[in-house]
Every structure is written in structure tokens, then in C-alpha cells.
Design a protein around this motif. Structure first.
Motif, PDB file in Angstrom:
ATOM      1  N   ASP A 204      44.042  45.079  26.866  1.00  0.00           N
ATOM      2  CA  ASP A 204      44.962  45.480  28.085  1.00  0.00           C
ATOM      3  C   ASP A 204      44.242  45.124  29.356  1.00  0.00           C
ATOM      4  N   ARG A 205      43.068  44.365  29.395  1.00  0.00           N
ATOM      5  CA  ARG A 205      42.447  43.793  30.556  1.00  0.00           C
ATOM      6  C   ARG A 205      42.493  42.144  30.724  1.00  0.00           C
ATOM      7  N   LEU A 206      41.233  41.615  30.221  1.00  0.00           N
ATOM      8  CA  LEU A 206      41.126  40.275  30.234  1.00  0.00           C
ATOM      9  C   LEU A 206      40.793  39.775  28.999  1.00  0.00           C
ATOM     10  N   PRO A 207      41.490  39.869  27.634  1.00  0.00           N
ATOM     11  CA  PRO A 207      40.955  39.497  26.514  1.00  0.00           C
ATOM     12  C   PRO A 207      40.826  38.021  26.506  1.00  0.00           C
ATOM     13  N   PRO A 208      40.096  37.500  25.448  1.00  0.00           N
ATOM     14  CA  PRO A 208      39.878  36.065  25.106  1.00  0.00           C
ATOM     15  C   PRO A 208      41.315  35.281  24.771  1.00  0.00           C
ATOM     16  N   ARG A 209      42.214  35.954  24.222  1.00  0.00           N
ATOM     17  CA  ARG A 209      43.393  35.523  23.692  1.00  0.00           C
ATOM     18  C   ARG A 209      44.522  36.621  23.934  1.00  0.00           C
ATOM     19  N   PHE A 210      45.574  36.287  23.828  1.00  0.00           N
ATOM     20  CA  PHE A 210      47.002  37.260  23.937  1.00  0.00           C
ATOM     21  C   PHE A 210      46.875  38.210  25.075  1.00  0.00           C
ATOM     22  N   GLY A 211      46.599  37.528  26.293  1.00  0.00           N
ATOM     23  CA  GLY A 211      46.466  38.118  27.579  1.00  0.00           C
ATOM     24  C   GLY A 211      47.951  38.366  28.179  1.00  0.00           C
ATOM     25  N   TYR A 212      48.327  39.375  28.963  1.00  0.00           N
ATOM     26  CA  TYR A 212      49.380  39.706  29.276  1.00  0.00           C
ATOM     27  C   TYR A 212      49.325  40.231  30.687  1.00  0.00           C
ATOM     28  N   LEU A 213      50.559  40.283  31.578  1.00  0.00           N
ATOM     29  CA  LEU A 213      50.671  40.937  32.756  1.00  0.00           C
ATOM     30  C   LEU A 213      51.884  41.342  32.919  1.00  0.00           C
ATOM     31  N   GLU A 214      52.217  42.769  33.114  1.00  0.00           N
ATOM     32  CA  GLU A 214      53.356  43.292  33.242  1.00  0.00           C
ATOM     33  C   GLU A 214      53.713  43.304  34.661  1.00  0.00           C
ATOM     34  N   VAL A 215      54.810  42.672  35.088  1.00  0.00           N
ATOM     35  CA  VAL A 215      55.428  42.889  36.631  1.00  0.00           C
ATOM     36  C   VAL A 215      56.410  43.761  36.585  1.00  0.00           C
ATOM     37  N   PRO A 216      56.317  44.946  37.012  1.00  0.00           N
ATOM     38  CA  PRO A 216      57.563  46.018  37.051  1.00  0.00           C
ATOM     39  C   PRO A 216      58.531  45.666  37.977  1.00  0.00           C
TER      40      PRO A 216
ATOM     41  N   ASP B 211      60.206  42.822  38.537  1.00  0.00           N
ATOM     42  CA  ASP B 211      61.264  42.105  37.845  1.00  0.00           C
ATOM     43  C   ASP B 211      61.527  42.287  36.158  1.00  0.00           C
ATOM     44  N   GLY B 212      60.775  43.269  35.879  1.00  0.00           N
ATOM     45  CA  GLY B 212      61.021  43.657  34.375  1.00  0.00           C
ATOM     46  C   GLY B 212      60.150  42.770  33.385  1.00  0.00           C
ATOM     47  N   THR B 213      59.438  41.880  33.734  1.00  0.00           N
ATOM     48  CA  THR B 213      58.892  40.760  32.962  1.00  0.00           C
ATOM     49  C   THR B 213      57.565  41.129  32.532  1.00  0.00           C
ATOM     50  N   ILE B 214      56.951  40.697  31.377  1.00  0.00           N
ATOM     51  CA  ILE B 214      55.660  40.527  30.945  1.00  0.00           C
ATOM     52  C   ILE B 214      55.227  39.167  30.616  1.00  0.00           C
ATOM     53  N   ARG B 215      54.237  38.679  31.694  1.00  0.00           N
ATOM     54  CA  ARG B 215      53.912  37.294  31.626  1.00  0.00           C
ATOM     55  C   ARG B 215      52.675  36.981  30.750  1.00  0.00           C
ATOM     56  N   THR B 216      52.713  35.727  30.490  1.00  0.00           N
ATOM     57  CA  THR B 216      51.408  35.126  29.682  1.00  0.00           C
ATOM     58  C   THR B 216      50.455  35.140  30.968  1.00  0.00           C
ATOM     59  N   MET B 217      49.109  35.671  30.342  1.00  0.00           N
ATOM     60  CA  MET B 217      47.934  35.824  31.518  1.00  0.00           C
ATOM     61  C   MET B 217      46.766  34.985  30.531  1.00  0.00           C
ATOM     62  N   GLU B 218      46.367  33.985  30.682  1.00  0.00           N
ATOM     63  CA  GLU B 218      45.586  33.169  29.957  1.00  0.00           C
ATOM     64  C   GLU B 218      44.160  33.248  30.742  1.00  0.00           C
ATOM     65  N   LEU B 219      42.958  33.687  29.704  1.00  0.00           N
ATOM     66  CA  LEU B 219      41.857  33.645  30.409  1.00  0.00           C
ATOM     67  C   LEU B 219      41.208  32.246  30.224  1.00  0.00           C
ATOM     68  N   LEU B 220      40.879  31.471  31.342  1.00  0.00           N
ATOM     69  CA  LEU B 220      40.496  30.113  31.264  1.00  0.00           C
ATOM     70  C   LEU B 220      39.223  29.945  31.158  1.00  0.00           C
ATOM     71  N   ASP B 221      38.355  30.997  31.909  1.00  0.00           N
ATOM     72  CA  ASP B 221      36.672  30.773  31.826  1.00  0.00           C
ATOM     73  C   ASP B 221      36.310  32.283  31.899  1.00  0.00           C
ATOM     74  N   GLY B 222      35.051  32.383  31.689  1.00  0.00           N
ATOM     75  CA  GLY B 222      34.480  33.811  31.874  1.00  0.00           C
ATOM     76  C   GLY B 222      34.185  34.546  30.774  1.00  0.00           C
ATOM     77  N   PRO B 223      33.522  35.498  30.742  1.00  0.00           N
ATOM     78  CA  PRO B 223      32.680  35.977  31.740  1.00  0.00           C
ATOM     79  C   PRO B 223      31.462  35.191  31.886  1.00  0.00           C
ATOM     80  N   ALA B 224      31.330  34.686  33.024  1.00  0.00           N
ATOM     81  CA  ALA B 224      29.949  33.774  33.352  1.00  0.00           C
ATOM     82  C   ALA B 224      28.987  34.992  34.198  1.00  0.00           C
ATOM     83  N   ILE B 225      28.130  35.165  33.605  1.00  0.00           N
ATOM     84  CA  ILE B 225      26.977  36.106  34.080  1.00  0.00           C
ATOM     85  C   ILE B 225      25.855  35.541  34.859  1.00  0.00           C
ATOM     86  N   THR B 226      25.662  36.207  35.928  1.00  0.00           N
ATOM     87  CA  THR B 226      24.483  35.793  36.769  1.00  0.00           C
ATOM     88  C   THR B 226      23.799  36.921  37.314  1.00  0.00           C
ATOM     89  N   TYR B 227      22.577  36.855  37.611  1.00  0.00           N
ATOM     90  CA  TYR B 227      21.673  37.849  37.922  1.00  0.00           C
ATOM     91  C   TYR B 227      20.764  37.442  38.997  1.00  0.00           C
TER      92      TYR B 227
END
Length: 206
Positions: free
Chosen positions: A137-149, A151-167
Motif C-alpha cells: 500500500d506504499r512503495l512496493p517493488p512491484r504492483f505499485g498503485y496510486l489512487e486519485v479520488p 477523478d476516480g482512477t487508480i494509477r500505475t505507480m512504478e518504483l524505479l529506484d530505491g531505497p538507496a540508503i546513506t548514513y
């Protein structure tokens, strides 16, 4: 009202809403329900020291045409265009695209790319939030989506990169851990001409 009003703003609001509501109980000073992760868009004049932690910062990267989704011709638009009212009611469980009264040329398919940066003071806290962000339901490696209320759509949301972690350390020599993501959200640029037709609901023959 033109069809362009609301474009990009609706996606921005939807992404911010999707990332809100995370809380992590990672230290003794955290509230009983966990320390909330705040979400906001990056402002050009915001200094890092003004932030509270943990924090998710969203920023725009670019908006690109997606030629792989392009078509030509006229279609029945399966969602409510920006600035136009939806045809479904508040009590409808499912929005039926076949009832749309809106017709237009095929919109131009676009992808909006965002960079999302998680900032945290503690490594344990960072790991807990990264784990939560990887859920479906957040930023999964695959099958990501974004609900836009709007206009009543559910969009494809693709994770292209990350999580890139730095300290690292900030300017005050305090620990500053981060995880960055790049996501792409599908959208469409609508033509200026949108035709609206009333649908026939009853036919009486004499």
C-alpha cells in the motif's frame, strides 16, 4: 473551467496522502502510538535544520511522454476529466466507466517522476520506516498503485529506484540517515476539446 485545471495537483495530493499515516515506536520518547513520519513537498528556501525527524520529502523530477501507451482516435473517457463532475454518486460502490458521458481524442500518456527522500536521526528508526514503505500500500517493488479520488482512477505507480540508503552527519555533527526513492506515476494530458453527451436511460415507444 478548462480540462487542465487540477492536472498534476491531483497527483501531487494523492502521493502525499499515500505516504501519510506512518508511525514507528523506535525510542522511549516516542508517543504510545509511535513517532509519526511527517510528509511534505520540498520548498526551494527550506533549510534542513528546520525539519523535524523522521520526515518524508517529495520533490518533482520531470514529466515525460510515454510513447508505449500512445493511441489515436476518439474514445469514451473512462474517468472524469479535470474540472468536470463525476457521474457516479457517493453511494456507488464501483465507478462504471461505461457510463461516462465524456468523449475526446486519446489523451497523451505521460509519466510524472518524483523523488522521495526519507530523513531520520536513528538507523533503527530508518529501517522500521523503510520496511513499512515497502508494503503493497506504499512503495512496493512491484504492483505499485496510486489512487486519485478526484477523478476516480487508480494509477500505475512504478518504483524505479530505491531505497538507496546513506548514513552521514549534518552541519551540527548529528547523525542524519536517509533513504531515497524514485517513482513514476502514470497520467494523461487531455486535449482541450472534450465532448459531453447525455446518456439515454429510458426508451418509450408508442
Amino acid at each position: 473551467m478548462t480540462s487542465f485545471e487540477g492536472w498534476l495537483f491531483n497527483e501531487d495530493l494523492a502521493l502525499k496522502s499515500k505516504l501519510q499515516g506512518i508511525a514507528v515506536p523506535t525510542d522511549v520518547n516516542a508517543p504510545p502510538t509511535g513517532r509519526p513520519v511527517k510528509v511534505r513537498y520540498r520548498m526551494p528556501n527550506t533549510e534542513l535544520g528546520e525539519l523535524t525527524f523522521p520526515h518524508l520529502i517529495i520533490e518533482h523530477m520531470d514529466i515525460l511522454r510515454d510513447s508505449s501507451r500512445e493511441h489515436r482516435g476518439w474514445i469514451q473517457l473512462p474517468y472524469a476529466p479535470y474540472g468536470y463532475e463525476g457521474w457516479w454518486g457517493p453511494d456507488d460502490d464501483v465507478m462504471d466507466p461505461s457510463l461516462s458521458p465524456y468523449y475526446t481524442e486519446f489523451p497523451i500518456p505521460m509519466n510524472i517522476r518524483y523523488r522521495i527522500t526519507l530523513l531520520s536521526r536513528g538507523a533503527r528508526e530508518l529501517s522500521a520506516i523503510v520496511g513499512r514503505l515497502m508494503q503493497i500500500d506504499r512503495l512496493p517493488p512491484r504492483f505499485g498503485y496510486l489512487e486519485v479520488p478526484q477523478d476516480g482512477t487508480i494509477r500505475t505507480m512504478e518504483l524505479l529506484d530505491g531505497p538507496a540508503i546513506t548514513y552521514a552527519k549534518d552541519g551540527d555533527d548529528k547523525s542524519l540517515h536517509s533513504a531515497s526513492y524514485i517513482v513514476s506515476v502514470a497520467t494523461e494530458l487531455l486535449p482541450q476539446e472534450i465532448r459531453q453527451f447525455a446518456r439515454v436511460t429510458d426508451l418509450h415507444l408508442t
